[in-house]
Design a protein around this motif. Structure first.
Motif, mmCIF file in Angstrom:
data_model
loop_
_atom_site.group_PDB
_atom_site.id
_atom_site.type_symbol
_atom_site.label_atom_id
_atom_site.label_comp_id
_atom_site.label_asym_id
_atom_site.label_seq_id
_atom_site.Cartn_x
_atom_site.Cartn_y
_atom_site.Cartn_z
ATOM 1 N N VAL A 13 0.837 -1.196 0.000
ATOM 2 C CA VAL A 13 0.000 0.000 0.000
ATOM 3 C C VAL A 13 0.873 1.248 0.000
ATOM 4 N N LEU A 70 -7.180 -3.543 4.170
ATOM 5 C CA LEU A 70 -6.354 -3.041 3.079
ATOM 6 C C LEU A 70 -6.452 -3.949 1.868
ATOM 7 N N GLU A 87 -3.553 -0.378 -2.888
ATOM 8 C CA GLU A 87 -4.387 0.722 -2.419
ATOM 9 C C GLU A 87 -3.539 1.900 -1.962
ATOM 10 N N GLN A 88 -4.067 3.105 -2.137
ATOM 11 C CA GLN A 88 -3.433 4.299 -1.592
ATOM 12 C C GLN A 88 -4.233 4.733 -0.366
ATOM 13 N N GLN A 145 -13.140 7.061 -1.331
ATOM 14 C CA GLN A 145 -12.511 5.739 -1.420
ATOM 15 C C GLN A 145 -13.468 4.696 -0.871
ATOM 16 N N SER A 161 -12.982 1.641 -0.277
ATOM 17 C CA SER A 161 -12.361 0.715 0.672
ATOM 18 C C SER A 161 -12.170 1.303 2.058
ATOM 19 N N THR A 162 -12.324 2.615 2.186
ATOM 20 C CA THR A 162 -12.080 3.242 3.485
ATOM 21 C C THR A 162 -13.217 4.139 3.950
ATOM 22 N N ALA A 220 -11.472 -5.218 0.778
ATOM 23 C CA ALA A 220 -11.400 -3.905 0.141
ATOM 24 C C ALA A 220 -11.730 -3.999 -1.344
ATOM 25 N N SER A 263 -11.279 -3.547 -5.185
ATOM 26 C CA SER A 263 -10.137 -3.429 -6.089
ATOM 27 C C SER A 263 -10.541 -2.698 -7.365
ATOM 28 N N PRO A 317 -11.629 2.959 -5.898
ATOM 29 C CA PRO A 317 -11.578 1.729 -5.083
ATOM 30 C C PRO A 317 -10.945 1.981 -3.734
#
Length: 196
Positions: A60, A105, A109-110, A137, A139-140, A169, A171, A196
């Motif tokens: 990441v 995570l 991912e950033q 985002q 994923s977060t 998360a 993708s 993502p």
């Protein structure tokens, strides 16, 4: 002659006791010695190594208000909080309330830790036609951030979180199509508003 025989028996007895003590000592020392070579296998989850296999590790990019931004390798199943900690923790300027630290995570991912004030527009942006000013985002994002997206209410936002909890998360933004309540039309509407 009897004295010599008695002395030999004594030497044999002492040799047998010494051998028994040696075997007993070896029994307790060898397991500790053989366990030591196995110990180096767990440490490779450190930031400088990565030969454990692609499925066991994620890479990441941690940026923003952290002490040491950069690329980090973490064990598969790690959370955003683990990535922030690996990057030295958040700075005093960080707005951690805008980061879902419990989110899992995904590889590649950033993780963005925004500064106070800079992240507020992304979380605001009511559920009207406009939507948020910066991409969210998937994923977060928190349930409030997802709810701020146009056409996504609290129930659909919860379904997105449930999907993320079950499958990990995101993708790709296209994964939203698998979330109940989001069809192709809604996906196209959200495509430019989320990452993502």
């Amino acid at each position: 002659m009897a004295e010599l025989l008695h002395q030999r028996r004594r030497q044999l007895l002492l040799a047998a006791v010494a051998l028994a003590l040696l075997l007993l000592a070896a029994r307790y020392l060898l397991p500790a010695g053989t366990a030591t070579p196995a110990a180096p296998l767990p440490p490779p989850p450190g930031p400088g190594t990565g030969a454990a296999g692609p499925s066991a590790r994620v890479v990441v990019d941690v940026v923003g208000e952290v002490r040491r931004p950069g690329l980090y390798r973490l064990a598969d199943g790690s959370r955003i909080a683990d990535a922030v900690a690996r990057a030295g923790g958040a700075t005093r300027k960080a707005e951690l309330a805008q980061v879902n630290l419990a989110a899992p995570l995904a590889d590649g991912e950033q993780v963005v830790v925004p500064a106070r004030g800079a992240a507020a527009p992304a979380a605001a942006g009511g559920g009207d036609a406009g939507g948020p000013s910066a991409p969210i985002q998937l994923s977060t994002a928190t349930i409030e951030q997802l709810d701020s997206l146009p056409g996504v209410g609290p129930a659909t936002a919860q379904k997105i979180l449930d999907y993320r909890t079950k499958h990990g998360a995101f993708s790709s933004v296209d994964e939203l199509d698998a979330v109940p309540g989001i069809g192709p039309k809604r996906l196209e509407q959200l495509r430019d508003l989320v990452v993502p």
